[in-house]
Design a protein around this motif. Structure first.
Motif, PDB file in Angstrom:
ATOM      1  N   GLY A 180       2.363   5.333  -8.439  1.00  0.00           N
ATOM      2  CA  GLY A 180       3.668   5.880  -8.763  1.00  0.00           C
ATOM      3  C   GLY A 180       3.921   7.180  -8.043  1.00  0.00           C
ATOM      4  N   LEU A 181       5.008   7.244  -7.265  1.00  0.00           N
ATOM      5  CA  LEU A 181       5.372   8.463  -6.540  1.00  0.00           C
ATOM      6  C   LEU A 181       6.187   9.364  -7.459  1.00  0.00           C
ATOM      7  CD1 LEU A 181       6.430   6.965  -3.078  1.00  0.00           C
ATOM      8  CD2 LEU A 181       4.183   7.748  -3.815  1.00  0.00           C
ATOM      9  N   VAL A 182       5.717  10.583  -7.690  1.00  0.00           N
ATOM     10  CA  VAL A 182       6.394  11.562  -8.547  1.00  0.00           C
ATOM     11  C   VAL A 182       6.827  10.876  -9.841  1.00  0.00           C
ATOM     12  CG1 VAL A 182       8.069  13.438  -8.583  1.00  0.00           C
ATOM     13  CG2 VAL A 182       7.248  12.576  -6.403  1.00  0.00           C
ATOM     14  N   LEU A 221       5.962  -2.167  -0.741  1.00  0.00           N
ATOM     15  CA  LEU A 221       6.538  -0.824  -0.685  1.00  0.00           C
ATOM     16  C   LEU A 221       7.970  -0.817  -1.198  1.00  0.00           C
ATOM     17  CD1 LEU A 221       6.351   2.141   0.179  1.00  0.00           C
ATOM     18  CD2 LEU A 221       7.101   1.441   2.462  1.00  0.00           C
ATOM     19  N   ASP A 222       8.256   0.101  -2.107  1.00  0.00           N
ATOM     20  CA  ASP A 222       9.599   0.330  -2.623  1.00  0.00           C
ATOM     21  C   ASP A 222      10.417   1.072  -1.560  1.00  0.00           C
ATOM     22  OD1 ASP A 222      11.865   1.116  -3.967  1.00  0.00           O
ATOM     23  OD2 ASP A 222      10.823   1.960  -5.690  1.00  0.00           O
ATOM     24  N   VAL A 223      11.527   0.449  -1.119  1.00  0.00           N
ATOM     25  CA  VAL A 223      12.395   1.072  -0.119  1.00  0.00           C
ATOM     26  C   VAL A 223      13.790   1.255  -0.727  1.00  0.00           C
ATOM     27  CG1 VAL A 223      13.019   1.051   2.339  1.00  0.00           C
ATOM     28  CG2 VAL A 223      11.059  -0.262   1.567  1.00  0.00           C
ATOM     29  N   SER A 224      13.853   1.443  -2.037  1.00  0.00           N
ATOM     30  CA  SER A 224      15.141   1.626  -2.706  1.00  0.00           C
ATOM     31  C   SER A 224      15.743   2.986  -2.361  1.00  0.00           C
ATOM     32  CB  SER A 224      14.964   1.500  -4.220  1.00  0.00           C
ATOM     33  OG  SER A 224      14.058   2.474  -4.697  1.00  0.00           O
ATOM     34  N   GLY A 225      17.006   3.185  -2.771  1.00  0.00           N
ATOM     35  CA  GLY A 225      17.719   4.401  -2.406  1.00  0.00           C
ATOM     36  C   GLY A 225      17.063   5.675  -2.901  1.00  0.00           C
ATOM     37  N   SER A 226      16.334   5.602  -4.037  1.00  0.00           N
ATOM     38  CA  SER A 226      15.702   6.816  -4.583  1.00  0.00           C
ATOM     39  C   SER A 226      14.587   7.344  -3.693  1.00  0.00           C
ATOM     40  CB  SER A 226      15.145   6.527  -5.978  1.00  0.00           C
ATOM     41  OG  SER A 226      14.211   5.459  -5.934  1.00  0.00           O
ATOM     42  N   MET A 227      14.147   6.567  -2.719  1.00  0.00           N
ATOM     43  CA  MET A 227      13.086   7.023  -1.819  1.00  0.00           C
ATOM     44  C   MET A 227      13.590   8.089  -0.842  1.00  0.00           C
ATOM     45  SD  MET A 227      10.104   5.566  -2.437  1.00  0.00           S
ATOM     46  CE  MET A 227       9.139   5.407  -0.930  1.00  0.00           C
ATOM     47  N   ARG A 228      14.897   8.402  -0.898  1.00  0.00           N
ATOM     48  CA  ARG A 228      15.430   9.482  -0.052  1.00  0.00           C
ATOM     49  C   ARG A 228      15.063  10.868  -0.594  1.00  0.00           C
ATOM     50  NH1 ARG A 228      20.248   6.418  -0.842  1.00  0.00           N
ATOM     51  NH2 ARG A 228      20.688   4.996   0.895  1.00  0.00           N
ATOM     52  N   ALA A 229      14.713  10.955  -1.859  1.00  0.00           N
ATOM     53  CA  ALA A 229      14.440  12.258  -2.481  1.00  0.00           C
ATOM     54  C   ALA A 229      13.358  13.010  -1.712  1.00  0.00           C
ATOM     55  CB  ALA A 229      14.010  12.049  -3.931  1.00  0.00           C
ATOM     56  N   GLY A 286      -3.789 -19.312  -1.180  1.00  0.00           N
ATOM     57  CA  GLY A 286      -4.755 -19.970  -0.303  1.00  0.00           C
ATOM     58  C   GLY A 286      -5.925 -19.080   0.033  1.00  0.00           C
ATOM     59  N   GLY A 287      -7.016 -19.721   0.461  1.00  0.00           N
ATOM     60  CA  GLY A 287      -8.224 -18.979   0.809  1.00  0.00           C
ATOM     61  C   GLY A 287      -9.089 -18.717  -0.404  1.00  0.00           C
ATOM     62  N   THR A 288     -10.342 -18.376  -0.134  1.00  0.00           N
ATOM     63  CA  THR A 288     -11.305 -18.140  -1.210  1.00  0.00           C
ATOM     64  C   THR A 288     -11.720 -16.681  -1.325  1.00  0.00           C
ATOM     65  OG1 THR A 288     -13.132 -18.652   0.307  1.00  0.00           O
ATOM     66  CG2 THR A 288     -12.231 -20.468  -0.997  1.00  0.00           C
ATOM     67  N   GLY A 289     -11.243 -15.818  -0.438  1.00  0.00           N
ATOM     68  CA  GLY A 289     -11.608 -14.410  -0.488  1.00  0.00           C
ATOM     69  C   GLY A 289     -10.841 -13.671  -1.569  1.00  0.00           C
ATOM     70  N   SER A 290     -11.146 -12.385  -1.725  1.00  0.00           N
ATOM     71  CA  SER A 290     -10.464 -11.566  -2.729  1.00  0.00           C
ATOM     72  C   SER A 290      -9.007 -11.371  -2.331  1.00  0.00           C
ATOM     73  CB  SER A 290     -11.155 -10.213  -2.873  1.00  0.00           C
ATOM     74  OG  SER A 290     -11.059  -9.469  -1.662  1.00  0.00           O
ATOM     75  N   LYS A 291      -8.152 -11.232  -3.342  1.00  0.00           N
ATOM     76  CA  LYS A 291      -6.711 -11.063  -3.113  1.00  0.00           C
ATOM     77  C   LYS A 291      -6.250  -9.839  -3.901  1.00  0.00           C
ATOM     78  CE  LYS A 291      -6.060 -16.097  -2.845  1.00  0.00           C
ATOM     79  NZ  LYS A 291      -7.400 -16.476  -3.278  1.00  0.00           N
ATOM     80  N   ARG A 292      -5.502  -8.957  -3.251  1.00  0.00           N
ATOM     81  CA  ARG A 292      -5.091  -7.704  -3.899  1.00  0.00           C
ATOM     82  C   ARG A 292      -3.680  -7.334  -3.447  1.00  0.00           C
ATOM     83  NH1 ARG A 292      -7.981  -3.710  -6.450  1.00  0.00           N
ATOM     84  NH2 ARG A 292      -9.893  -4.843  -5.972  1.00  0.00           N
ATOM     85  N   ILE A 293      -2.847  -6.997  -4.433  1.00  0.00           N
ATOM     86  CA  ILE A 293      -1.516  -6.449  -4.169  1.00  0.00           C
ATOM     87  C   ILE A 293      -1.568  -4.957  -4.478  1.00  0.00           C
ATOM     88  CG2 ILE A 293       0.894  -6.413  -4.909  1.00  0.00           C
ATOM     89  CD1 ILE A 293       0.646  -9.382  -5.568  1.00  0.00           C
ATOM     90  N   VAL A 294      -1.072  -4.137  -3.554  1.00  0.00           N
ATOM     91  CA  VAL A 294      -0.971  -2.691  -3.780  1.00  0.00           C
ATOM     92  C   VAL A 294       0.510  -2.349  -3.808  1.00  0.00           C
ATOM     93  CG1 VAL A 294      -1.571  -0.401  -2.947  1.00  0.00           C
ATOM     94  CG2 VAL A 294      -3.179  -2.284  -2.626  1.00  0.00           C
ATOM     95  N   LEU A 295       1.022  -2.046  -5.001  1.00  0.00           N
ATOM     96  CA  LEU A 295       2.440  -1.756  -5.192  1.00  0.00           C
ATOM     97  C   LEU A 295       2.659  -0.250  -5.192  1.00  0.00           C
ATOM     98  CD1 LEU A 295       5.386  -2.433  -6.023  1.00  0.00           C
ATOM     99  CD2 LEU A 295       4.581  -2.465  -8.406  1.00  0.00           C
ATOM    100  N   ILE A 296       3.584   0.221  -4.340  1.00  0.00           N
ATOM    101  CA  ILE A 296       3.914   1.642  -4.247  1.00  0.00           C
ATOM    102  C   ILE A 296       5.393   1.791  -4.569  1.00  0.00           C
ATOM    103  CG2 ILE A 296       3.956   3.668  -2.747  1.00  0.00           C
ATOM    104  CD1 ILE A 296       1.850   1.888  -1.044  1.00  0.00           C
ATOM    105  N   SER A 297       5.706   2.504  -5.657  1.00  0.00           N
ATOM    106  CA  SER A 297       7.092   2.613  -6.106  1.00  0.00           C
ATOM    107  C   SER A 297       7.348   4.010  -6.661  1.00  0.00           C
ATOM    108  CB  SER A 297       7.382   1.560  -7.176  1.00  0.00           C
ATOM    109  OG  SER A 297       8.707   1.685  -7.666  1.00  0.00           O
ATOM    110  N   ASP A 298       8.634   4.398  -6.655  1.00  0.00           N
ATOM    111  CA  ASP A 298       9.002   5.701  -7.205  1.00  0.00           C
ATOM    112  C   ASP A 298       9.942   5.561  -8.403  1.00  0.00           C
ATOM    113  OD1 ASP A 298      11.329   4.861  -5.960  1.00  0.00           O
ATOM    114  OD2 ASP A 298      11.889   6.888  -5.328  1.00  0.00           O
TER     115      ASP A 298
END
Length: 423
Positions: A186-188, A44-52, A144-156
Motif C-alpha cells: 500500500g502506497l501512503v 500496478l495501480d495506474v488510477s488517477g490518484s497515482m498523480r499525488a 499453467g505450469g508447476t512452479g510457484s505462482k505469485r501476484i504482487v499488487l501495488i496500489s494507493d
C-alpha cells in the motif's frame, strides 16, 4: 564406389539418428524446465490518484516507475515475470467501463528487460481502481505450469468497483487450490485501504506491507520476486477419514485436504520407539465466516486414549488459524529387538468455523497438515530433566567456578588480615 556410397549414406543416417536422439530429450528437458519455472505477475495501480506528489517529493507514479526499473534489473534469470495494470486506459466517468480497465502490459514469460522498461515508461495515471477484476485476470496470466505462482499488487487506494469485493476474489482464487500467493503493498496507506489489502494478502497466505518511500518499495518488491524463486514444497492431496480405523497412514511431509463445517478429519502416523512426532495444521477461511472460531489437533491411540493436543482460537481478524503438537515416544526396554513395533498414532483435526448467512458450505475449508517424524530427544536434553536439558553442564561449570573463586577469595582475605596484624 557403390560400397563407399553406402558407407557414406549409413554414416549420415547414423549421425541424423544421433542428432535426433539428442535433440528430443533436450527439447523435453527445456519444456519441463519452463513448466517448473517460478512465475510472478506485478499488478500496478495506474488510477488517477497515482498523480499525488507525496513520495520523496515526486508523484506516486514516478516512484513506482523508478522501483519497477530497479526490480527489472535485479530479477533472477529463472523467474518468468509479467506486468499487469489496472486503471491505465479509461479516463471517463462510466463505472461499468472503468471496472473493466485492466490490461496485460508485459506477458508473463522470460524477461526482456529493455522491452519491459519501455512498456513501463509509457504509463500515466488515468482512471478507476478495479482491483478485483485485475486479480482475476492476473490469476489467468499465471495459469499453467508447476512452479510457484505469485501476484504482487501495488496500489494507493481502495477498490472502486463494488459490489465485487477484492477480498472475496482473493478467497475465490485460494479456493481453487492452484497454489497462488498474493502479496500487497500500500502506497501512503489509510486505515480502510490497509484493511482491504491485508485481507487480500491473508486470504492466500501472502503478506501486506505499507510503503511511504521509493527505496522501501524497491526493496520489498525485490524481496517478493526473489522469494518466488525459492524452492517450494507442493502439498500432497490426501483425503482424511471420518474415523481413525479408516484413516490414511501418512509419512513425513506436507499434505492438503478439505474439511466441511461441523465435520472432523482423521489421519494416522506410525511412530517407532525413540522417535518424536511433530504435527501442525492450518485451516483457512476461503469464504465469509462468522468471527469466532477455533481449531483443535488431537493425537490419540487407536483405542481412543488422548496423548496430547494442540488448539487455537480466533476472533475474525485473520483468515488462517494454526496449531501444533509434539509427541516423543519413549525407547523400549528390549533394545535387542530386531524390529521394534511402531505405534500407530491417530491425528484428529476439528475446526469450529461457521459459514455466514447465505454463504455456500461446500466444498469444505482448505486445511494444510504438516507431519514430521524425527529422532526423539536424548535423555540429557529431555524436558523431564527439570527443563534444563544440556544446560546441566553449564550449571555444573558455574557452580565449580563459584566454589573455587570463593576459596581463593577467602584465602586472600585471611592473608591480608594476617599481614595487617603483623604490621
Amino acid at each position: 564406389m557403390i560400397t563407399r556410397q553406402r558407407l557414406a549414406a549409413g554414416a549420415c543416417a547414423l549421425f541424423a539418428a544421433l542428432a535426433a536422439g539428442i535433440a528430443v530429450p533436450s527439447t523435453a528437458l527445456a519444456d519441463e524446465t519452463t513448466a517448473a519455472a517460478p512465475k510472478v505477475d506485478l499488478v500496478l495501480d495506474v488510477s488517477g490518484s497515482m498523480r499525488a506528489r507525496d513520495i520523496d517529493g515526486q508523484s506516486r507514479m514516478a516512484a513506482a516507475k523508478q522501483a519497477f526499473n530497479e526490480v527489472l534489473d535485479a530479477t533472477p534469470e529463472d523467474v518468468q515475470l509479467g506486468i499487469r495494470t489496472l486503471g491505465a486506459n479509461y479516463p471517463g466517468d462510466d463505472q461499468k467501463t472503468g471496472c473493466k480497465d485492466t490490461a496485460q502490459l508485459y506477458p508473463v514469460g522470460p524477461l526482456d528487460r529493455t522491452e519491459a522498461k519501455a512498456a513501463v515508461a509509457t504509463l500515466a495515471p488515468t482512471g478507476w481502481t478495479p482491483i478485483g477484476p485485475a486479480l482475476l485476470k492476473a490469476a489467468d496470466d499465471l495459469d499453467g505450469g508447476t512452479g510457484s505462482k505469485r501476484i504482487v499488487l501495488i496500489s494507493d487506494g481502495e477498490d472502486t468497483c463494488a459490489p465485487l469485493d477484492p477480498c472475496e476474489v482473493a478467497r475465490e482464487i485460494a479456493a481453487k487450490g492452484i497454489g497462488l500467493t498474493i502479496d500487497t503493498l500500500g502506497l501512503v496507506p489509510n486505515t480502510r485501504m490497509r484493511q482491504q489489502l491485508s485481507c487480500i494478502a491473508e486470504a492466500t497466505g501472502g503478506t501486506y506491507t505499507s510503503v511511504e518511500h521509493t527505496d522501501e518499495l524497491t526493496d520489498r518488491v525485490n524481496q517478493l520476486v526473489d522469494r518466488a524463486a525459492d524452492p517450494v514444497v507442493t502439498p500432497v492431496a490426501v483425503e482424511g477419514a471420518e474415523r481413525c480405523a479408516q484413516a490414511p497412514t501418512l509419512k513425513s511431509g506436507l499434505y492438503t485436504d478439505r474439511e466441511g463445517f461441523g465435520q472432523q478429519r482423521w489421519y494416522r502416523v506410525d511412530v517407532l520407539p525413540g522417535q518424536e512426532l511433530r504435527a501442525s495444521v492450518s485451516v483457512a477461511a476461503d469464504r465469509d465466516v462468522n468471527p469466532a472460531y477455533g481449531v483443535l489437533l488431537r493425537a490419540v491411540t487407536v483405542k481412543d486414549r488422548e496423548i496430547v493436543r494442540g488448539e487455537a482460537a480466533g476472533n475474525g481478524r485473520t483468515d488462517v488459524i494454526s496449531t501444533g503438537l509434539r509427541y516423543p515416544k519413549a525407547e523400549r526396554d528390549d533394545v535387542d529387538a530386531d524390529k521394534p513395533a511402531a505405534e500407530s498414532v491417530c491425528l484428529q483435526v476439528t475446526h469450529s468455523f461457521s459459514a455466514a448467512s447465505g454463504v455456500q458450505t461446500t466444498p469444505g475449508l482448505p486445511l494444510e497438515l504438516t507431519i514430521d517424524v524425527v529422532d526423539g530427544p536424548s535423555p540429557a536434553s529431555d524436558v523431564a530433566a527439570f527443563g534444563l536439558g544440556r544446560g546441566w553442564w553449564l550449571l555444573g561449570a558455574l557452580v565449580l567456578t563459584g566454589f573455587v573463586a570463593g576459596l581463593l577469595w577467602g584465602w586472600l582475605s585471611r592473608w591480608r588480615v594476617a599481614v595487617w596484624r603483623t604490621n
